[in-house]
Design a protein around this motif. Structure first.
Motif, short mmCIF file in Angstrom:
data_model
loop_
_atom_site.label_atom_id
_atom_site.label_comp_id
_atom_site.label_asym_id
_atom_site.label_seq_id
_atom_site.Cartn_x
_atom_site.Cartn_y
_atom_site.Cartn_z
N SER C 68 33.77 -1.17 24.57
CA SER C 68 32.69 -2.02 25.06
C SER C 68 32.76 -2.15 26.58
O SER C 68 33.86 -2.27 27.14
CB SER C 68 32.80 -3.40 24.43
OG SER C 68 31.92 -4.29 25.06
N PRO C 69 31.62 -2.14 27.27
CA PRO C 69 31.66 -2.38 28.71
C PRO C 69 32.26 -3.73 29.06
O PRO C 69 32.76 -3.94 30.16
CB PRO C 69 30.19 -2.31 29.12
CG PRO C 69 29.40 -2.43 27.86
CD PRO C 69 30.27 -1.91 26.78
N ARG C 70 32.23 -4.65 28.09
CA ARG C 70 32.84 -5.95 28.33
C ARG C 70 34.34 -5.81 28.51
O ARG C 70 35.00 -6.69 29.03
CB ARG C 70 32.54 -6.90 27.18
CG ARG C 70 31.06 -7.23 27.07
CD ARG C 70 30.78 -8.10 25.85
NE ARG C 70 31.59 -9.31 25.87
CZ ARG C 70 31.27 -10.40 26.55
NH1 ARG C 70 30.16 -10.44 27.23
NH2 ARG C 70 32.06 -11.45 26.53
N GLU C 97 33.63 -0.52 19.60
CA GLU C 97 33.29 -1.77 18.91
C GLU C 97 31.97 -1.66 18.15
O GLU C 97 31.81 -2.24 17.08
CB GLU C 97 33.18 -2.92 19.93
CG GLU C 97 34.50 -3.47 20.40
CD GLU C 97 35.07 -2.66 21.56
OE1 GLU C 97 34.57 -1.56 21.82
OE2 GLU C 97 36.04 -3.14 22.20
N GLN C 98 30.99 -0.91 18.73
CA GLN C 98 29.67 -0.89 18.10
C GLN C 98 29.39 0.45 17.42
O GLN C 98 28.25 0.76 17.10
CB GLN C 98 28.60 -1.23 19.14
CG GLN C 98 28.77 -2.68 19.63
CD GLN C 98 27.77 -3.08 20.69
OE1 GLN C 98 26.85 -2.34 21.00
NE2 GLN C 98 27.96 -4.28 21.25
N TRP C 101 34.25 1.65 14.99
CA TRP C 101 34.92 0.60 14.24
C TRP C 101 34.06 0.01 13.13
O TRP C 101 34.56 -0.76 12.30
CB TRP C 101 35.39 -0.52 15.19
CG TRP C 101 36.71 -0.21 15.85
CD1 TRP C 101 37.53 0.85 15.59
CD2 TRP C 101 37.35 -0.97 16.88
NE1 TRP C 101 38.63 0.80 16.40
CE2 TRP C 101 38.56 -0.31 17.20
CE3 TRP C 101 37.03 -2.14 17.56
CZ2 TRP C 101 39.44 -0.78 18.17
CZ3 TRP C 101 37.91 -2.62 18.52
CH2 TRP C 101 39.11 -1.94 18.82
N ILE C 102 32.79 0.28 13.12
CA ILE C 102 31.94 -0.36 12.11
C ILE C 102 31.29 0.64 11.15
O ILE C 102 30.49 0.26 10.31
CB ILE C 102 30.84 -1.25 12.76
CG1 ILE C 102 29.96 -0.42 13.71
CG2 ILE C 102 31.44 -2.42 13.48
CD1 ILE C 102 28.71 -1.15 14.15
N ARG C 505 29.63 -26.25 27.37
CA ARG C 505 28.21 -25.98 27.58
C ARG C 505 27.84 -26.21 29.05
O ARG C 505 27.14 -25.43 29.66
CB ARG C 505 27.40 -26.90 26.65
CG ARG C 505 25.95 -26.55 26.57
CD ARG C 505 25.32 -27.16 25.34
NE ARG C 505 25.77 -26.49 24.13
CZ ARG C 505 25.32 -26.79 22.92
NH1 ARG C 505 24.42 -27.73 22.77
NH2 ARG C 505 25.77 -26.15 21.87
N ASN C 508 29.04 -23.48 31.06
CA ASN C 508 28.47 -22.19 30.68
C ASN C 508 29.52 -21.24 30.15
O ASN C 508 29.49 -20.04 30.40
CB ASN C 508 27.81 -21.56 31.92
CG ASN C 508 26.47 -20.99 31.56
OD1 ASN C 508 26.29 -20.53 30.44
ND2 ASN C 508 25.53 -21.03 32.48
N ALA C 510 32.01 -20.11 26.58
CA ALA C 510 31.86 -20.09 25.12
C ALA C 510 33.02 -20.79 24.43
O ALA C 510 34.11 -20.93 24.99
CB ALA C 510 31.80 -18.64 24.66
N CYS C 511 32.76 -21.24 23.20
CA CYS C 511 33.83 -21.73 22.33
C CYS C 511 33.91 -20.79 21.14
O CYS C 511 32.92 -20.17 20.76
CB CYS C 511 33.54 -23.14 21.83
SG CYS C 511 33.64 -24.39 23.12
N ASP C 512 35.09 -20.67 20.55
CA ASP C 512 35.20 -19.82 19.38
C ASP C 512 34.82 -20.61 18.13
O ASP C 512 34.45 -21.78 18.22
CB ASP C 512 36.60 -19.19 19.26
CG ASP C 512 37.69 -20.24 19.09
OD1 ASP C 512 37.39 -21.33 18.56
OD2 ASP C 512 38.84 -19.97 19.47
N GLU C 513 34.94 -19.97 16.95
CA GLU C 513 34.42 -20.61 15.74
C GLU C 513 35.22 -21.84 15.34
O GLU C 513 34.75 -22.66 14.56
CB GLU C 513 34.33 -19.60 14.59
CG GLU C 513 35.63 -19.04 14.09
CD GLU C 513 36.10 -17.83 14.90
OE1 GLU C 513 36.87 -17.05 14.37
OE2 GLU C 513 35.70 -17.65 16.07
N ALA C 530 34.20 -17.23 29.98
CA ALA C 530 33.06 -16.32 30.06
C ALA C 530 32.33 -16.40 31.40
O ALA C 530 31.74 -15.43 31.84
CB ALA C 530 32.09 -16.61 28.92
#
Lengths: 133, 295, 651
Positions: C68-70, C97-98, C101-102, C505, C508, C510-513, C530
């Motif tokens: 991933s570029p990320r 990743e896209q 792996w899938i 928030r 800006n 992220a939070c995980d699950e 992030a």
């Protein structure tokens, strides 16, 4: 393998949905192979004309996905996207495109499972339309 | 007046006739129509179907569902075991097409399995307005602490029975409270009574049921209330055996929910079949229930 | 001239995607002068191969199909720079990743990878070299949260000469660590390690401490965040208060003692705890008689310093910061809802580990004597239940709290030290003692302190003759066990701190699950959030013990220092640009821009057109999608590029 013949263009925002799709990959969640993801900075970048162009070029389905409402990296991009895309969705039947072929949704960076589920159900929904027509 | 298909099952027609008797009295008092299933058969909970294997554990309840479905939208199975088997069959038939086809071959016609299956608590909560009940019972149960004992199969497995919290069920409480009873904290409300191990390994039942009674008394419970004939058997019928085995001296009355409500409504212990209970035979507390009658 | 590199990523990609076939297909694509498949493109030899191909074949733009570029976009941009190319003339294709792996089917995955490479080739043909600018960075950092993570990060950042503002929500810094008695595996006294650092914060010239304060609003971006901090009214003038506690002594209104985990009562006006920093009182209006219709003004009358001011109002302070460290710590899982069989909180002698810490602590409500809450008796049998709200799918909490095994072993040891004739029982699922000297510590609890470890879960807790019976399984013996205990301690799980989601928030990020703040990458960017310029320290990112928290705080501080030490930052060239000859001057772009980055420009011929203020533009491209004549476009994501991608993936 489901979705073999269905080609979908997905416009995914870099911050949430694209990262969520990466997350699904990291968890090795198998998905139909018809999804072609185009990375954009924000779902607000997605011009409705891009969606129409995708249909014109032969896409079986188009999916736009960004951050959940309230979580936009840029504050309000997904709200603008929602307004535009909601309207676009209502216009599609007039252009002869089944509304089931277009979907916009929100996926966060941690929702890998949700992304995989969306790809699966959207692919199935398009196959249903194809079979029905 | 709503009329329900009534599936008594083996217990209510033999070892727990007082449950049947009290249920009919309470139902009558609230104008709940009961139409007993014609030619019903074993619910499938007996060990026999499981011993023989195959589909018998589904076919037996399926036939009962099929009969009930002919005339009614809803059926009630007061015995928790019957309720569980009927719900289980319903779940399997709606999720397993192959099994459904085999069932239809056995029945020789399309199976009607979607009849709503209600347990006793569910039915009474639906049909009886707590305010109405409170008015008619005039607090006859006040001052009595009832331990609500749900047992296992009424609330488990939760994804099949789809009823109440599997670890902390509370649905018996509104009606009993309306009748004036207090419901103390009773942590063993879903703890295993030993179930059918009474036949093969009696000591397991005695140990398990003893603990339930012990905790109930610790929590200040005057009587246990249940809706399961097998639990009742283990807790009531075997109470003297428990005393013999452990040198205890328990006299804890165990009532069916319908008996508790029946007492509150003014029916006599005899009418409700409470005199058949062994724990009451050895109890010194019967007098308190006689008092409720006069209240 | 275009070069395409297909990464095998060991077998991560090549096991599913035929990378050789993809390279062969790429070689035939328009404009491609070079295509090859490389085992590890991100490695030194991989990057060298790119450099060599650039030189030999005079390549001017590169496509890299890899992860991933990320993950590695920045890595490869630097590689291009080293090879003498503009770093933005590179496009990554995500075939790991896209893709690999899938998917399971090699044919399908390879076909998809070819599609994606074709798309990137078409897109990069429309690339133009971009140049990032420079902007000054504010040399001041904000640290949010005054627990051990925030304290450590603030001290480390300020040690580099960068001023820090430390914001703490509660009346004192110290956080969860200040509540602990001793720490595993050394049994150091927690206060003895922590309190000197707390004092250092207060006395430090470069650290501005704000307690009873929270982040209200965040604007701007890395290098120049404008942040509003709300300092809640405490009705006490911090400058005047001496911490004498006369007000607390005389205050007639009881209030929960948060510091002691609700084990005892405090007062409406109080000092958080005797070692608090700053050592000042604060008044909680919801418990105060005066603020609830009463006439009491006792604290104001009695305060020798005249520090009590009922009219004090919230104050909002605005500051600019170059970087932010989130160090908001963790919260405690409320077990009472999900574990009805443990008594729903009805038994006073079923307490949490956090409460037990306070019973063990010399500064706690019992002065360090273990006394059970119901009757104040000293317990003989103490049962510990691990994993309450951890590793439990049925409670919706599959995650490990990562510290429960260790602190439970510690509490068993301390129990024995406090009460030599006591016996501890520990119900556990697995003992997780992975840290340095941790396993030895757990062994010691067993051997020297005689704690009995029972492997199995607890089903029920119920009263019997004045004791609590803990009923569970012993999975090693295959039997049901009952322990009659005087006191039961539940190792309740760790949750994200209350309010962490709201703060995330605002920042800006992220939070995980599970609600904890998410790092950019678990291994490559473990302290970066992030949003650029926001870093994570300690348990706000996930449950962790003190050594790991301190280490991460140090890492976050190093990142802040690295970012702000040069005084200027590179800005992204991915901003919008206006083609004035197309602009109709409708200013739809200005209406939709979230950052006020569009200005009016008057051309020589008098026409008014839009102009992008590049320093404000964040590169979202919303204006691009809104512009009717297509006059404004986002660098790197122009209509031309997106259309080229579209057409190629659908070919």
């Amino acid at each position: 393998m489901p979705g073999k013949d269905v080609k979908i263009v997905g416009f995914l925002c870099n911050w949430c949905a694209y990262a969520g799709a990466d997350m699904a990959g990291m968890a090795r969640m198998e998905q139909p192979a018809g999804m072609r993801i185009i990375r954009v900075p924000c779902s607000g970048r997605v011009d409705p004309l891009l969606v129409l162009k995708a249909f014109q070029e032969g896409a079986d389905g188009v999916l736009v996905s960004g951050c959940h409402p309230g979580d936009c990296h840029y504050g309000s991009g997904n709200y603008l996207a929602r307004r535009r895309l909601e309207l676009l969705g209502r216009m599609l039947p007039a252009l002869g495109i089944e509304p089931e072929r277009f979907h916009y949704t929100w996926v966060s960076a941690s929702e890998g499972a949700r992304w995989a589920e969306i790809v699966n159900t959207f692919t199935e929904a398009i196959k249903d339309v194809d079979e029905g027509s | 007046m709503s009329v329900y298909s009534y599936f008594p099952g083996c217990s209510l027609s033999s070892s727990a006739t007082e449950y049947d008797k009290s249920f009919r009295l309470v139902a009558g008092a609230f104008d709940i129509g009961l139409d007993e299933l014609e030619d019903w058969n074993c619910c499938g909970a007996s060990p026999a179907p499981h011993h023989w294997g195959g589909d018998l554990g589904i076919l037996l309840p399926a036939r009962n569902l099929h009969i009930a479905g002919a005339g009614h939208d809803s059926m009630v199975a007061p015995c928790a075991g019957c309720f569980n088997r009927l719900k289980y069959a319903q779940h399997e038939l709606s999720h397993n097409d192959e099994l459904r086809r085999r069932t239809e071959r056995a029945l020789r016609e399309p199976v009607r399995y979607q009849t709503e299956v209600l347990n006793l608590v569910q039915l009474l909560n639906r049909e009886i307005d707590p305010g109405d009940l409170a008015g008619r019972t005039r607090g006859r149960l006040s001052g009595i602490a009832l331990g609500t004992y749900y047992g296992c199969v009424l609330v488990r497995p939760p994804e099949i029975v789809l009823y109440d919290d599997p670890n902390d069920p509370v649905k018996m409480e509104p009606l009993l409270k309306a009748a004036g009873a207090t419901i103390p904290h009773f942590p063993f409300k879903t703890e295993c009574c030993g179930s059918y191990m009474g036949l093969a390994r009696k000591e397991i039942v005695l140990k398990a049921s003893r603990r339930i009674i012990e905790v109930a008394l610790e929590c200040g419970v005057d009587a246990l209330v249940t809706v399961c004939p097998l639990c009742h058997q283990n807790l009531d019928l075997r109470q003297q055996q428990i005393n013999d085995a452990f040198g205890t001296d328990y006299h804890l009355p165990v009532l069916y929910l319908t008996q508790a409500l029946g007492l509150a409504l003014g029916f006599s212990p005899e009418e409700l079949g409470i005199d058949a209970h062994l724990s009451l035979g050895i109890s010194h507390r019967t007098s308190s229930f006689d008092n409720t009658k006069k209240a | 001239m275009l070069g395409v590199f297909i990464c095998q990523c060991g077998t991560n990609i090549s096991a599913t995607v035929d990378t050789g076939a993809v390279a062969a297909a790429a070689a035939g694509m328009r404009g491609v002068a070079h295509a090859e498949s490389i085992q590890y493109t991100c490695s030194d030899p991989g990057q060298a191969a790119i450099g060599a191909a650039v030189r030999e074949k005079r390549l001017d733009r590169i496509v890299i199909a890899a992860c991933s570029p990320r993950m590695h976009e920045a890595t490869f941009r630097r590689a291009l720079e080293r090879a003498g190319l503009n770093p933005y003339m590179m496009e990554m294709v995500n075939i790991r990743e896209q893709c690999s792996w899938i998917h399971a089917d090699t044919g399908e995955a390879t076909m998809k990878a070819v599609d994606l490479v074709r798309k990137a080739v078409a897109r990069i043909r429309a690339h133009v070299p971009l140049q990032g600018g420079k902007t000054a960075a504010v040399r001041r950092a904000l640290v949010i949260g005054g627990g051990i993570a925030g304290i450590r990060a603030a001290l480390d950042i300020s040690a580099a000469g960068i001023p820090v503002t430390l914001v703490e929500k509660s009346p004192s810094i110290g956080g969860n660590m200040a509540r602990l008695d001793k720490t595993f595996p050394t049994l150091d006294c927690s206060s003895c390690i922590l309190t000197p650092l707390m004092v250092e914060i207060k006395q430090h010239d470069h650290i501005e401490l704000m307690t009873n304060a929270e982040v209200d609003d965040v604007r701007g971006l890395v290098g120049d965040f404008q942040i509003d901090i709300r300092r809640r009214s405490t009705c006490v003038d911090e400058e005047k208060c001496t911490g004498c506690m006369i007000c607390q002594e005389k205050c007639p209104a009881p209030a929960p003692d948060d510091f002691n985990a609700g084990l005892c009562q405090s007062k409406a006006i109080s000092v958080a705890f005797p070692q608090a920093v700053p050592l000042v009182a604060s008044l909680r209006k919801q418990y105060c008689r005066r603020f609830n219709g009463g006439k009491c003004r006792l604290c104001q009358k009695l305060c020798p310093a005249g520090a009590v001011d009922y009219g004090q109002e919230d104050e909002v302070v605005s500051r600019s910061f170059g970087a932010v460290v989130a160090a908001t710590g963790y919260g405690h899982y409320d077990w009472t809802g999900s574990y009805p069989t443990f008594g729903k909180g009805l038994y006073p002698d079923v307490i949490t580990s956090a409460q037990y810490e306070r019973l063990l602590s010399a500064s706690g409500p019992t002065g360090g004597l273990i006394r059970r809450p119901s009757d104040g008796a000293e317990p003989r049998q103490v049962a510990f239940v691990s994993c309450v709200g951890s590793r439990d799918e049925s409670a919706g909490r599959p995650q490990c709290c990562s510290v429960g095994c260790m602190y439970t072993a510690k509490q068993a040891i301390l129990t024995k030290e406090h009460i030599p004739d006591s016996q501890s029982y520990i119900f556990y699922i697995d003992m997780r003692a992975g840290g340095k000297n941790y396993e030895e510590f757990v062994r010691r609890a067993q051997t020297r302190y005689g704690a009995i470890f029972i492997r199995g879960r607890v089903g029920r807790i119920f009263p019997r003759r004045g004791k609590l019976v803990v009923m569970g399984t012993d999975t090693l013996a295959g039997d049901q066990v009952e322990i009659e205990a005087d006191l039961v301690v539940l190792a309740a799980g760790l949750t994200a701190a209350p309010g962490a989601g709201e703060l995330a928030r605002k920042l800006n990020i992220a939070c995980d699950e599970t609600g904890f703040m998410a790092e950019e990458h678990p291994k490559l960017r473990p302290v970066e959030a992030a949003a650029a310029g926001v870093f994570l320290a300690g348990a706000c990112q996930g449950p962790k013990d003190i050594p790991a928290t301190v280490a991460q705080a140090g890492a976050a501080a190093a990142k802040v220092i690295g970012l702000l030490s040069r005084g200027e930052l590179e800005t992204s060239p991915m901003v919008s640009a206006v083609n004035p000859s197309r602009c109709a001057g409708c200013f739809k772009c200005r209406d939709v821009c979230p950052f006020g980055a569009i200005d009016k420009d008057r051309l020589a011929d008098g026409l008014v057109t839009a102009r992008v203020i590049e320093s404000l533009c964040r590169g979202c491209g919303i204006c691009n999608a809104a512009c009717p004549p297509g006059a404004i476009s986002l660098n790197g994501y122009t209509d031309k590029q997106l259309l080229a991608e579209l057409v190629e993936v659908l070919r």
